[in-house]
Every structure is written in structure tokens, then in C-alpha cells.
Enzyme design. Structure first.
Site, PDB file in Angstrom:
ATOM      1  CG  ASN A   1      -1.837   1.113   1.338  1.00 34.61           C
ATOM      2  OD1 ASN A   1      -1.784   2.039   0.515  1.00 34.61           O
ATOM      3  ND2 ASN A   1      -2.706   1.087   2.326  1.00 34.61           N
TER       4      ASN A   1
ATOM      5  NE  ARG B   1      -6.013   1.846  -0.341  1.00 35.20           N
ATOM      6  CZ  ARG B   1      -5.988   3.002   0.292  1.00 35.20           C
ATOM      7  NH1 ARG B   1      -4.879   3.431   0.872  1.00 35.20           N
ATOM      8  NH2 ARG B   1      -7.059   3.746   0.351  1.00 35.20           N
TER       9      ARG B   1
ATOM     10  CG  HIS C   1     -12.356   4.091   2.726  1.00 38.67           C
ATOM     11  ND1 HIS C   1     -13.014   5.115   3.361  1.00 38.67           N
ATOM     12  CD2 HIS C   1     -11.041   4.294   2.950  1.00 38.67           C
ATOM     13  CE1 HIS C   1     -12.139   5.921   3.939  1.00 38.67           C
ATOM     14  NE2 HIS C   1     -10.928   5.438   3.690  1.00 38.67           N
TER      15      HIS C   1
ATOM     16  NE  ARG D   1      -9.149  13.322   2.492  1.00 38.99           N
ATOM     17  CZ  ARG D   1      -9.038  12.015   2.595  1.00 38.99           C
ATOM     18  NH1 ARG D   1     -10.062  11.264   2.968  1.00 38.99           N
ATOM     19  NH2 ARG D   1      -7.903  11.420   2.289  1.00 38.99           N
TER      20      ARG D   1
ATOM     21  NE  ARG E   1      -6.508   6.870  20.161  1.00 38.08           N
ATOM     22  CZ  ARG E   1      -5.622   6.152  19.491  1.00 38.08           C
ATOM     23  NH1 ARG E   1      -5.185   5.030  19.998  1.00 38.08           N
ATOM     24  NH2 ARG E   1      -5.164   6.549  18.332  1.00 38.08           N
TER      25      ARG E   1
ATOM     26  CD  GLU F   1     -11.787  -1.938  13.271  1.00 32.90           C
ATOM     27  OE1 GLU F   1     -10.798  -2.274  13.947  1.00 32.90           O
ATOM     28  OE2 GLU F   1     -11.771  -1.899  12.016  1.00 32.90           O
TER      29      GLU F   1
ATOM     30  CD  GLU G   1      -8.755  -0.621   4.037  1.00 27.91           C
ATOM     31  OE1 GLU G   1      -8.306  -0.258   5.146  1.00 27.91           O
ATOM     32  OE2 GLU G   1      -8.998   0.171   3.122  1.00 27.91           O
TER      33      GLU G   1
HETATM   34  P1  ADP Z   1      -6.503   5.416   8.556  1.00 27.24           P
HETATM   35  O1  ADP Z   1      -6.301   3.983   8.100  1.00 27.24           O
HETATM   36  O2  ADP Z   1      -7.563   6.153   7.813  1.00 27.24           O
HETATM   37  O3  ADP Z   1      -5.263   6.187   8.778  1.00 27.24           O
HETATM   38  P2  ADP Z   1      -7.514   4.207  11.005  1.00 27.24           P
HETATM   39  O4  ADP Z   1      -8.636   3.366  10.531  1.00 27.24           O
HETATM   40  O5  ADP Z   1      -6.297   3.552  11.543  1.00 27.24           O
HETATM   41  O6  ADP Z   1      -7.151   5.341   9.982  1.00 27.24           O
HETATM   42  O7  ADP Z   1      -8.113   5.160  12.154  1.00 27.24           O
HETATM   43  C1  ADP Z   1      -7.321   6.103  12.799  1.00 27.24           C
HETATM   44  C2  ADP Z   1      -8.182   6.882  13.780  1.00 27.24           C
HETATM   45  O8  ADP Z   1      -8.873   5.976  14.650  1.00 27.24           O
HETATM   46  C3  ADP Z   1      -7.400   7.771  14.718  1.00 27.24           C
HETATM   47  O9  ADP Z   1      -7.166   9.025  14.132  1.00 27.24           O
HETATM   48  C4  ADP Z   1      -8.324   7.882  15.916  1.00 27.24           C
HETATM   49  O10 ADP Z   1      -9.202   8.980  15.733  1.00 27.24           O
HETATM   50  C5  ADP Z   1      -9.137   6.626  15.866  1.00 27.24           C
HETATM   51  N1  ADP Z   1      -8.835   5.693  16.959  1.00 27.24           N
HETATM   52  C6  ADP Z   1      -7.868   4.776  17.011  1.00 27.24           C
HETATM   53  N2  ADP Z   1      -7.915   4.106  18.189  1.00 27.24           N
HETATM   54  C7  ADP Z   1      -8.940   4.629  18.891  1.00 27.24           C
HETATM   55  C8  ADP Z   1      -9.505   4.388  20.185  1.00 27.24           C
HETATM   56  N3  ADP Z   1      -9.024   3.461  20.997  1.00 27.24           N
HETATM   57  N4  ADP Z   1     -10.566   5.133  20.549  1.00 27.24           N
HETATM   58  C9  ADP Z   1     -11.074   6.076  19.735  1.00 27.24           C
HETATM   59  N5  ADP Z   1     -10.599   6.355  18.515  1.00 27.24           N
HETATM   60  C10 ADP Z   1      -9.546   5.642  18.098  1.00 27.24           C
END
Ligand code: ADP
Length: 430
Positions: free
Chosen positions: A21, A105, A194, A255, A298, A347, A398
Site C-alpha cells: 500500500n 492497493r 475504501h 477533511r 481519543r 471499531e 483491507e
Molecule cells: P486510517 O487507516 O484512515 O489512517 P484508522 O482506521 O487507523 O485510519 O483510524 C485512525 C483513527 O482511529 C485515529 O485518528 C483515531 O481517531 C481513531 N482511533 C484509534 N484508536 C482509537 C480508540 N481506541 N478510541 C477512539 N478512537 C480511536
């Protein structure tokens, strides 16, 4: 290009897939053993081109062990070579006959690529032709492909497109209501992104409900740093929130998601901003970060707990947009069997899930407070038994989906190739 089949017929079974990726300044990779779909190694190279580049490589054969390299990694080619060295140090070198394919990807596949596709010169040229509609993403993907091809020119490499799952959208959902000639001349329409995640998660959600994908209608909320929603009817995407680019739709980490397009004219005419400045504003300085200075959910929750009003408003705007999409997609689908949360926020953030579903009882939606706060890496239901519509959390994967699609395609080609015949990779129907 030599064939994988000739190698496949040799003593060594090629069952490994490397998933790549390549982003604008980062490369993520995973090596999987498709015998049992397990991970052999996972890596991330970030800040490519800067003095502070970093490679994190986790070897998963014989217990997890992470190695770190720091210091400038000049470009994607150097990054991939560094990854190859790390893999070789684990005895998993890319020159191994066990490697069946490299799955890439690729963000934008336009309308042509509706399926994973073996990469030929012609396919690569088409990915290049799509650069004007994906200027940030496709160039990095192309460099990743070229570098990987140079490392293993004999190997079939497969492109798995973020847009592919959305190509089933009906024309009335995909087309913007603007002048048709202008739109067509510049390939302006809703493509959605996505897709690999939406495909995987919607299928897993059906499995969780004990049904086939064809039997269920689901709304998938992929809430990562980038965020998108999709409406999936009987396994086919019928609507999604990202558009020509990943800017449209939900409020994201940086965004804006949906705004009145006239905001851009206003910023140019009245605020005197250039198009590039507006691009940066909407893609990098908006969303949660623009609203409250933080894009990590968080941190936002922590600030809310301390009484921070800006963080609270950012959270409310984020959740309000989610609710609007849940309502809109319920109407699009008519009957909804499940609303599914996935990706980093989806999640992990119980407060986001709770707030997004709150007040939607009339839609048959409810969240069980106890189930919602259970932490688990497994797909799970968080709705109470009485709820008409299931609410679920399904961790996305993914990389596994890309590996599955890549390996399935390479295996299919292996079965259809005639012994001694030139490999018909370029003629694969997309
Ligand atoms: P990407 O793949 O788009 O970079 P992710 O799916 O890994 O993003 O998501 C990242 C985001 O998930 C972080 O910016 C944060 O906001 C959120 N995140 C990660 N862990 C937690 C958690 N334990 N509680 C709440 N939000 C979380």
C-alpha cells in the site's frame, strides 16, 4: 513476463502474497501465507523523502519481534528495497519461489477496473491516465508498482482498486447533477473509495448475521482518519459517500466532507485564496482538526471529559453528519438489516457509536450500552435482542482482502493457463 504457472508446477508451492500500500509519503506492506491466511511480516515506512524517515518491521514467524530503522529513506524505490532487505533478514526474501504474487492497493480505478486486475503495461498506462482524478494517490501507487516490478519482473502483480466495489452503483447515484458534457469530458462522477474495506466488512457482517451477502442490506460506516459510508444491497454497493475524490461525505480527521461547493468560489473571490490553498484547507485543515485542533477521537473524548466546548462541538458535528447518512442510506435501501461500524474510530469509539445511533429507535436502531463498551478484535453485535436492525462492529482488514483477491486471481490464471502457452495475463477481462 514469465508465468507463475511454470513455477507453480515445480516442487515449491508459491503460496505467499506480498500486499503493498504505497501512499504519497509512506509504504505499508504485509507478507501473508495464503495456506492459512496468516501474516508472516508487517511493515510500515513513513516520512519517505525526509531526514526523519522511519521503517518499522514486525516479523511474525516464531513470535513477534519489531525492528526499527531511522534516517532518511530517499524515495519509494529505496523504501521498497529497505522492506525487501528486512524481509530477507527474516528468511522471507522477495526472491523466494514461494512468493506467488504482489498485490497492490490502487486508489483510483475509474470505471474500467471493476475487479482485481493483473498489471500489464496497458493496465499501468490506464492507472496513469487516471492521475488527473486522483493526483495525490495514483502517482504513489504507480511508483510502488514499478519498483515492485523491477524487484520481481517475473511475477504476476495484481492491482486491487479502492473504487472497484463501488462500480455497481446505479447511474442515478453515481452521476452529479451537473452539465453532462462537462462531466463526461472530465470524468467527473461519484467513484467512491475504501471499497476494499466496504466489500470485506459488508460480507463479514452478513456472516455475523448468519446469512449470505445476497440476503442482506447493510450500511457500512468506515470511520478511520478518512471516513466513508456505503449502502450495500444484496452484496452490491448502491451508494457511497465519497465522490470524485475522497473529500466528499462524512466529517473526517482532516477533511471537511460535504460542504456547499460555493464555499470554494467564496474563498477564492472574497478571501483571495488560491485553488491550491483551498485544496489544502479542505483536505488537511478541516474536519475534526479544523474544528477543534485534534483529529484523534481519543484525544477529543478526553478533552470533552474535561469540559472543552470546542471538542464537544466538533464531536457533535461529526456525529450529526453520520446520523444524516444513516437516515439517507436507510431510505436508499428501504430495508436495512445491519448498520456496521469499522476502522479506527468505528471499531474503537463506543461514544461515537452510541451517539450516532441515539434517537434512531423509529428506524429500528438501538445500541446496548453494555455490549457497546466490550473491547474485542472480533466481529460482534452491539444492538439489543429486541432491535429490528442489527448494529455491529466488524474490524476491517483491507490487507487480507487484497491478499485474498490477489491470490484468487493468480490461482485462477494458473488453472486456466495451458502448459507451454504464453501467459495470457494481458487479456484478463476486467
Ligand atoms: P486510517 O487507516 O484512515 O489512517 P484508522 O482506521 O487507523 O485510519 O483510524 C485512525 C483513527 O482511529 C485515529 O485518528 C483515531 O481517531 C481513531 N482511533 C484509534 N484508536 C482509537 C480508540 N481506541 N478510541 C477512539 N478512537 C480511536
Amino acid at each position: 513476463m514469465t508465468t507463475p504457472m511454470k513455477e507453480g508446477s515445480a516442487a515449491v508451492q508459491a503460496r505467499r502474497v506480498l500486499v503493498l500500500n504505497s501512499g504519497s509519503s509512506s509504504v505499508k506492506y504485509q507478507l501473508l501465507d495464503m495456506e492459512d491466511r496468516s501474516r508472516l511480516a508487517i511493515g510500515l515506512i513513513e516520512r519517505i523523502g525526509e531526514e526523519t524517515s522511519r521503517l518499522l518491521h514486525t516479523s511474525l514467524t516464531g513470535g513477534a519481534a519489531t525492528r526499527e530503522r531511522t534516517g532518511r529513506i530517499a524515495d519509494h524505490e529505496a523504501a521498497l528495497k529497505a522492506a525487501a532487505e528486512e524481509l530477507a533478514a527474516d528468511g522471507l526474501g522477495l526472491d523466494s519461489p514461494e512468493l506467488a504474487s504482489i498485490g497492490h492497493r490502487v486508489v483510483h480505478g475509474g470505471l474500467r477496473f471493476t475487479e482485481p486486475t493483473v498489471i500489464t503495461d496497458e493496465v499501468l498506462a490506464e492507472i496513469e491516465r487516471l492521475v488527473p482524478v486522483a493526483p495525490l494517490h495514483n502517482p504513489a501507487n504507480i511508483i510502488g508498482i514499478r519498483t515492485a516490478q523491477a524487484l520481481r519482473p517475473d511475477l504476476p502483480q495484481v492491482a486491487v482498486f479502492d473504487t472497484a466495489f463501488h462500480t455497481t452503483m446505479p447511474e442515478y447515484a453515481a452521476r452529479y447533477a451537473i452539465d453532462v458534457e462537462t462531466a463526461d469530458a472530465h470524468r467527473i462522477r461519484r467513484y467512491g473509495f475504501h471499497g476494499t474495506s466496504h466489500a470485506y466488512v459488508s460480507r463479514k457482517a452478513a456472516e455475523l448475521l448468519g446469512r449470505t451477502p445476497e440476503e442482506v442490506n447493510v450500511i457500512v460506516l468506515h470511520l478511520g482518519n478518512g471516513a466513508s459510508a456505503s449502502a450495500v444491497a444484496g452484496g452490491r454497493c448502491v451508494e457511497t459517500s465519497m465522490g470524485l475524490t475522497p473529500l466528499e461525505g462524512l466529517v473526517m480527521g482532516t477533511r471537511s466532507g460535504d460542504i456547499d461547493p460555493a464555499v470554494t468560489f467564496h474563498l477564492k473571490r472574497v478571501a483571495g485564496m488560491s485553488v491550491d490553498e483551498i485544496d489544502v484547507l479542505l483536505n488537511k485543515r478541516s474536519g475534526l482538526v479544523g474544528l477543534c485542533g485534534d483529529n484523534d477521537m481519543r484525544e477529543i473524548r478526553r478533552r470533552i471529559d474535561e469540559g472543552d466546548e470546542r471538542a464537544a462541538l466538533a464531536f457533535d458535528i461529526y456525529v450529526h453528519r453520520l446520523k444524516k447518512y444513516i437516515g439517507a442510506y436507510s431510505a436508499v435501501l428501504g430495508r436495512v438489516d445491519a448498520v456496521v461500524f469499522t476502522a479506527g474510530v468505528g471499531e474503537n469509539s463506543a461514544p461515537v457509536r452510541e451517539a450516532a445511533i441515539a434517537g434512531l429507535e423509529e428506524f429500528g436502531l438501538a445500541v446496548d450500552a453494555g455490549l457497546n463498551v466490550v473491547r474485542s478484535g472480533e466481529p460482534r453485535l452491539i444492538s439489543p435482542d429486541y432491535a429490528r436492525v442489527a448494529v455491529a462492529v466488524v474490524p476491517t482488514d483491507e490487507e487480507l482482502e487484497i491478499a485474498d483477491q490477489t491470490f484468487a486471481l493468480v490461482e485462477r490464471l494458473g488453472r486456466t493457463a495451458q502448459p507451454g502457452q504464453a501467459e495470457p495475463l494481458g487479456q484478463v477481462d476486467n
